[in-house]
Design an enzyme around this catalytic site. Sequence first.
Site, PDB file in Angstrom:
ATOM      1  N   HIS A 134       0.818  -1.217   0.000  1.00 25.84           N
ATOM      2  CA  HIS A 134       0.000   0.000   0.000  1.00 25.84           C
ATOM      3  C   HIS A 134       0.857   1.275   0.000  1.00 25.84           C
ATOM      4  CE1 HIS A 134      -3.541  -2.361   0.474  1.00 25.84           C
ATOM      5  NE2 HIS A 134      -3.280  -2.744   1.714  1.00 25.84           N
ATOM      6  N   ASP A 158      -3.066 -10.405  -2.213  1.00 24.78           N
ATOM      7  CA  ASP A 158      -3.553  -9.900  -0.934  1.00 24.78           C
ATOM      8  C   ASP A 158      -5.012  -9.494  -1.101  1.00 24.78           C
ATOM      9  OD1 ASP A 158      -2.188  -8.512   1.790  1.00 24.78           O
ATOM     10  OD2 ASP A 158      -3.984  -7.486   1.074  1.00 24.78           O
ATOM     11  N   HIS A 164      -6.522  -6.964  -0.183  1.00 26.27           N
ATOM     12  CA  HIS A 164      -6.670  -5.531  -0.435  1.00 26.27           C
ATOM     13  C   HIS A 164      -5.893  -5.118  -1.683  1.00 26.27           C
ATOM     14  CE1 HIS A 164      -7.003  -6.074   4.044  1.00 26.27           C
ATOM     15  NE2 HIS A 164      -8.170  -5.536   3.743  1.00 26.27           N
ATOM     16  N   ASP A 207      -4.610 -12.842   3.848  1.00 23.49           N
ATOM     17  CA  ASP A 207      -5.870 -12.249   4.307  1.00 23.49           C
ATOM     18  C   ASP A 207      -7.019 -12.475   3.331  1.00 23.49           C
ATOM     19  OD1 ASP A 207      -4.590 -10.576   2.528  1.00 23.49           O
ATOM     20  OD2 ASP A 207      -4.646  -8.803   3.809  1.00 23.49           O
TER      21      ASP A 207
END
Length: 385
Positions: A154, A190, A192, A282
Amino acid sequence: MASSASQSLPSKNNLIHVFWDEGMLKHDTGRGVFDTGMDPGFLDVLEKHPENSDRVKNMLSILKRGPISPFISWHHGRPAHVSELLSFHTQEYVNELIEADRNGGKELCGGTFLNPGSWHATLLAAGTTLSAMKLIIDGHGNVAYALVRPPGHHAQPTQADGYCFLNNAGLAVQLALDGGCRKVVVLDIDVHYGNGTAEGFYHFDKVLTISLHMNHGSWGPSHSQGGTIEELGEGEGFGYNLNIPLPNGTGDKGYGYAMQHLVVPAIEKFEPDMMVLVVGQDSSAFDPNGRQCLTMEGYREIGQTIRGMANKYSNGRLLIVQEGGYHVTYSAYCLHATLEGVLNVSDPLLSDPIAYYPEDESFPAKVIDAIKKYQREVVPFLRDA
């Protein structure tokens, strides 16, 4: 329990080179209400921040003592030099991080705490990932895994986001390009959106970033990108950022369908000479920070598919970079399964302790078909895929 199936001893070419440094455990993210660091005063038990050292301790131990251990070659990490960070991040942003550390720490954005000890751990994560990529570039191994924290995907060139300070994978990709690689694929699984990596290469046609993530959208000023299918890159980079926002509840079959119909055809058209798998557990069915339903089998199949693509296009060269994954136990199991897939072992080495999870594959398939249609119409290099 471990599988009783006999496995052949690993050959030199079927080892995974794992890079790790204990100093990354010193990034203390604290306790509070989930990831806020807040103590409301009426809870007797404050939970650890999701991105805590326990999750990585279990990943480390399962690779050292689990059935995959004979296939692992261990290497020490190192801290990155500040000058190395400037291949992806701006000097102004790096200075901000140094100043925050000098002043005793800072919450850079929601849930993202640079505490005493965090900056050194962050430099270790970046340098350890660079060392893993360098081993591949120098021809000392084909597959390397950077077991690192804090995570990085990120982190954008100019700001922190989502527990991330420095973009470990982005730095490694730039090292590969500087080291003579022509084209690099980054596949991010991931849960996200890998917005930081995408942002760093948004104007480049030498890096194909592909992100499979839950359809979570933007979450504020630090994460303005929505991860939508329309975010395709700009200028020369138009068409080289492929987002695959999957509906909540997508499981093994849905991810497999996306790999088959979207990821593999894009890699085949792009023909990279380096592959990077950005892995977060995740996306699993039991993660507190995601709403997807991957099990060990789904991760195993993704690992197998990406290794096949690496063997076909990049002479087997594959860097794996650790990101999220917050279920302290199941994340380690899913990592084990992913690496089993990368090794292409004949039978699972470790059985799943808690899956089965029901999955409705019909809706994700419809969404994936719609994304495929859109990409074929809009993305120039995919029009005849």
